[in-house]
Each structure stands twice: as structure tokens, then as C-alpha cells.
Design an enzyme around this catalytic site. Structure first.
Site, PDB file in Angstrom:
ATOM      1  N   CYS A 125     -14.040  -7.618   2.158  1.00  0.00           N
ATOM      2  CA  CYS A 125     -12.738  -7.302   1.012  1.00  0.00           C
ATOM      3  C   CYS A 125     -11.249  -8.313   1.241  1.00  0.00           C
ATOM      4  O   CYS A 125     -11.011  -8.770  -0.057  1.00  0.00           O
ATOM      5  CB  CYS A 125     -12.788  -6.217   1.343  1.00  0.00           C
ATOM      6  SG  CYS A 125     -11.268  -5.173  -0.511  1.00  0.00           S
TER       7      CYS A 125
ATOM      8  N   ILE B 195       3.650   2.235   6.086  1.00  0.00           N
ATOM      9  CA  ILE B 195       4.276   1.900   7.228  1.00  0.00           C
ATOM     10  C   ILE B 195       4.011   0.555   7.164  1.00  0.00           C
ATOM     11  O   ILE B 195       5.582   0.005   6.823  1.00  0.00           O
ATOM     12  CB  ILE B 195       3.662   2.019   8.347  1.00  0.00           C
ATOM     13  CG1 ILE B 195       4.615   3.938   9.001  1.00  0.00           C
ATOM     14  CG2 ILE B 195       4.647   1.956   9.421  1.00  0.00           C
ATOM     15  CD1 ILE B 195       3.744   4.751  10.149  1.00  0.00           C
TER      16      ILE B 195
ATOM     17  N   SER C 213       0.886  -1.271   0.435  1.00  0.00           N
ATOM     18  CA  SER C 213      -0.044   0.006   0.392  1.00  0.00           C
ATOM     19  C   SER C 213       0.747   0.899   0.001  1.00  0.00           C
ATOM     20  O   SER C 213       0.169   2.457  -0.115  1.00  0.00           O
ATOM     21  CB  SER C 213      -0.912  -0.185   1.371  1.00  0.00           C
ATOM     22  OG  SER C 213      -0.269   0.331   2.051  1.00  0.00           O
TER      23      SER C 213
ATOM     24  N   CYS D 143     -11.492   2.392   2.727  1.00  0.00           N
ATOM     25  CA  CYS D 143     -10.214   2.731   2.040  1.00  0.00           C
ATOM     26  C   CYS D 143     -10.655   3.740   1.537  1.00  0.00           C
ATOM     27  O   CYS D 143     -10.405   5.623   0.287  1.00  0.00           O
ATOM     28  CB  CYS D 143      -9.649   2.055   1.242  1.00  0.00           C
ATOM     29  SG  CYS D 143     -10.628   0.884   0.325  1.00  0.00           S
TER      30      CYS D 143
END
Length: 375
Positions: A104, A16, A13, A201
Site C-alpha cells: 500500500c 497523532i 489520517s 486499516c
């Protein structure tokens, strides 16, 4: 170990957690391949005029270049909207409260990861989820991560064994702060200071505004309806049932002289039932479409608990199988705000035994009365 066994596809993504995952797996001797899923476009902070790639793609690509790893972009925006976003909207339009991450992860992202892993000759897949895997009697179980504030085991209860067998979860024994410190030690100071990702998201801010943006005629299609009390008496008007969730107290815009909570939502009648905190409590819960790793483990577990929403505390419980689609759950301590559409995830300690979707609670009292002696 052949070359394929050393290769792992990481869902990147650009944040972190997935960044730390890539570095850790490299250190463990794996050949890391990255893929960034382009699911939903949000305004970019970094892209230049004429370049429409979102921030996560740009950040993931930059990390891949620095680490010297192969990187791909999977444009799945159309499928994501057709499956995940559509389900999210449909659920609210039925008076339910969805958690899109639960759908998802197993049915979309992990499936795509497996497809890309096969295309790139990777035996394994990995993500930055804070959880672990544990084998018991030949079956793999998701185990809650050591960082309770970041544990993501709740979202993964639907993952089938064939996907779990390919998974690596390097962050399961770390806290978020330890992951940040790890990145600093590896020379990724800017990455270590990065912020948290959005919980959903594809939504920035209030989900109600998102519903309006995706369904421009929602206010005329649904329209205002009635707030009712537990006896069905009309006590005021509301803006439309999709804009409310079970347990909601703030934003009701009705003065009753006492705190009021959403108890039930009736999409067919466009009514929202309000009551006090005591009326929100439940002794039983009906769940459906369950996925249980080993049913006997669930039924015989002496330390069984259930989480009825993300970040909620586990509630001790017992479970009864009603049929091949439904389970009846009896709470052994206080539970409230049972929201149809949310996930009920069953745990033995930190180990996920399975889960189900919370069903409509209509008729729950009769179902419970008919079955209370069977627990």
C-alpha cells in the site's frame, strides 16, 4: 525558493502522528496542504445521521480548520479494494502471508500523494512515518526512526528514488512519547491522548473473519483439509489452508502431545504441514521481486542484516544474486518461521538497502547446496 517549493502535501489520517507532522512543518515555514484518503469505511464514532464520512476524515478536517490549512478528501475506496484488498485476499488464497502495508505505501498511498501534490502545486509530500532520509553517493536511503518500537522503515523498502526525493519525514528523530508531549505543548491535549491506529486499516479483529466476509463461499470453495507431518503423513483435519500462517502455534485445534507449529502450507493440496520448533528454523531463504538501491552496497556490506517480518529483530546475513528476479539469503544466526508473502528488508545498521518478497521455499535445500560455495 518559489511558492511551490514552500508547499508540502501531508497525508492526514486525523491521528497523532500526521497531526504532529502538520504542526511541525508549519513551524518550519512550509505552507501545509492536507489530504485524507478515504480507503475503507469503518464504523464512525462522530458522524451524525445522514452523514457517512468516517472518523479520520472528520478529525483531519477539524485539525485543518484549527491550523488554517487547505484540506482535501481523496475517495479512493474502489481502487483500494481492487488493488490492496484484492491482493491481500489473493495471497491468502495462495497459501501466502501478505503484509498489505508494504504494498500500500509505495504502490498506492505515496503514488496518490504525488498525484495530489502535483494537483495542489506542492513540491513536497509528507507523512507521519517514524523514519528518516539519508543521502549517500547521490542516492536517498530510508533510515530507521529513533523510536525502535514505532520504526516504520520496514514498510517503505519499495519506494523509488523519484518519490523519496519529494519526501519529508519530520518524526524520524522523535519517540512516540515525545510526539505526544509535543502536541500537549502546542495545545492539542485531546489529540495527544489519542489511541494507536490499527495495524491493518481495513481489518478489525481476526483476518479469518474478514476473508469470510469478502469471500462468502470460501469454506465451500476450499473446505477442510489435512494436517500432515514433515514426512507427509496425515495427522488430523484442519478448517482450510487460508486460515493458517507459517509459524502459527495457537488455534490449531489439534492434540499431538507436544507443541506444534505450522511449517508449510500447500494451497494446491489444501494441506498444512506441522512440526516442532526445531523444524521451523532455517539456514537459507529464497526471496523474489527485489528492489535494491545499490546492489554493490548490498553484496559488499560487512554489517548486513535482514528483517523477515515487521517488528522482528534484524538477523545477520549474506546475499547471493541468483538471477534478475531472485536472491538467496544465508542467515548467520538463528532464523525461523520463513513466511512466503512477507517482506525481507535488508539493513546496514539502521539504513535500508532494499528489500524483497519472501518466495516459496520449495527446493530451497537443493538451491542452497548448489550455491553455498558462492557466498
Amino acid at each position: 525558493m518559489n511558492n511551490r517549493d514552500k508547499r508540502v502535501l501531508v497525508g492526514m489520517s486525523g491521528g497523532i502522528d500526521s497531526s504532529a507532522t502538520c504542526i511541525m512543518l508549519q513551524e518550519q515555514g512550509y505552507e501545509v496542504v492536507g489530504v485524507t484518503m478515504r480507503t475503507w469505511d469503518v464504523p464512525s464514532r462522530f458522524s451524525t445521521p445522514g452523514q457517512d464520512e468516517p472518523d479520520d476524515v472528520l478529525e483531519a478536517r477539524a485539525l485543518a480548520e484549527r491550523l488554517g490549512i487547505e484540506h482535501h478528501v481523496a475517495d479512493v475506496r474502489k481502487e483500494f479494494k481492487q488493488i490492496i484488498v484484492k491482493h491481500f485476499i489473493d495471497e491468502y488464497m495462495q497459501g501466502r502471508t501478505p503484509n498489505p502495508c508494504v504494498l500500500c505505501n509505495p504502490l498506492f498511498k505515496e503514488r496518490i500523494l504525488c498525484e495530489w501534490a502535483d494537483q495542489t502545486n506542492c513540491a513536497h509530500i509528507s507523512t507521519g512515518h517514524y523514519c528518516r532520509l539519508e543521502e549517500r553517493k547521490g542516492k536517498l536511503y530510508i533510515v530507521a526512526g529513533d523510536d525502535q518500537t514505532k520504526d516504520q522503515s520496514y514498510f517503505l523498502w519499495k519506494l523509488p528514488q523519484e518519490i523519496l526525493q519529494r519526501f519529508l519525514f519530520p518524526l524520524g528523530t522523535y519517540t512516540k512519547q515525545e510526539v505526544r508531549e509535543y502536541l500537549r505543548q502546542k495545545g492539542f491535549e485531546a489529540k495527544a491522548r489519542g489511541g494507536e491506529s490499527m495495524e491493518i486499516c481495513f481489518i478489525e479483529g481476526d483476518y479469518r473473519n474478514f476473508l469470510r466476509s469478502q469471500c462468502p463461499d470460501i469454506d465451500t470453495q476450499v473446505g477442510p483439509g489435512w494436517f500432515v507431518n514433515s514426512k507427509g503423513v496425515k495427522i488430523g483435519q484442519h478448517k482450510g489452508f487460508p486460515y493458517y500462517t507459517i509459524g502459527q502455534r495457537k488455534g490449531l485445534e489439534i492434540a499431538l502431545g507436544h507443541p506444534a507449529y505450522v511449517l508449510r502450507i500447500n494451497a494446491e493440496k489444501n494441506t498444512v504441514m506441522l512440526g516442532d520448533a526445531e523444524e521451523l528454523k532455517a539456514e537459507y531463504m529464497l526471496v523474489e521481486d527485489y528492489h535494491i538501491t545499490e546492489m554493490q552496497d548490498l553484496l559488499q556490506c560487512k554489517d548486513l542484516s535482514v528483517r523477515i517480518r515487521y517488528r522482528s529483530k534484524p538477523i545477520p546475513c549474506q546475499v547471493l544474486v541468483l538471477d534478475e528476479k531472485q536472491l538467496l539469503v544465508r542467515f548467520l544466526s538463528e532464523a525461523s518461521a520463513i513466511a512466503p508473502g512477507q517482506s525481507a528488508v535488508f539493513y546496514e545498521g539502521k539504513r535500508v538497502l532494499g528489500g524483497a518478497f519472501i518466495a516459496s521455499q520449495r527446493g530451497i535445500r537443493k538451491i542452497a547446496a548448489d550455491n553455498q560455495d558462492k557466498f
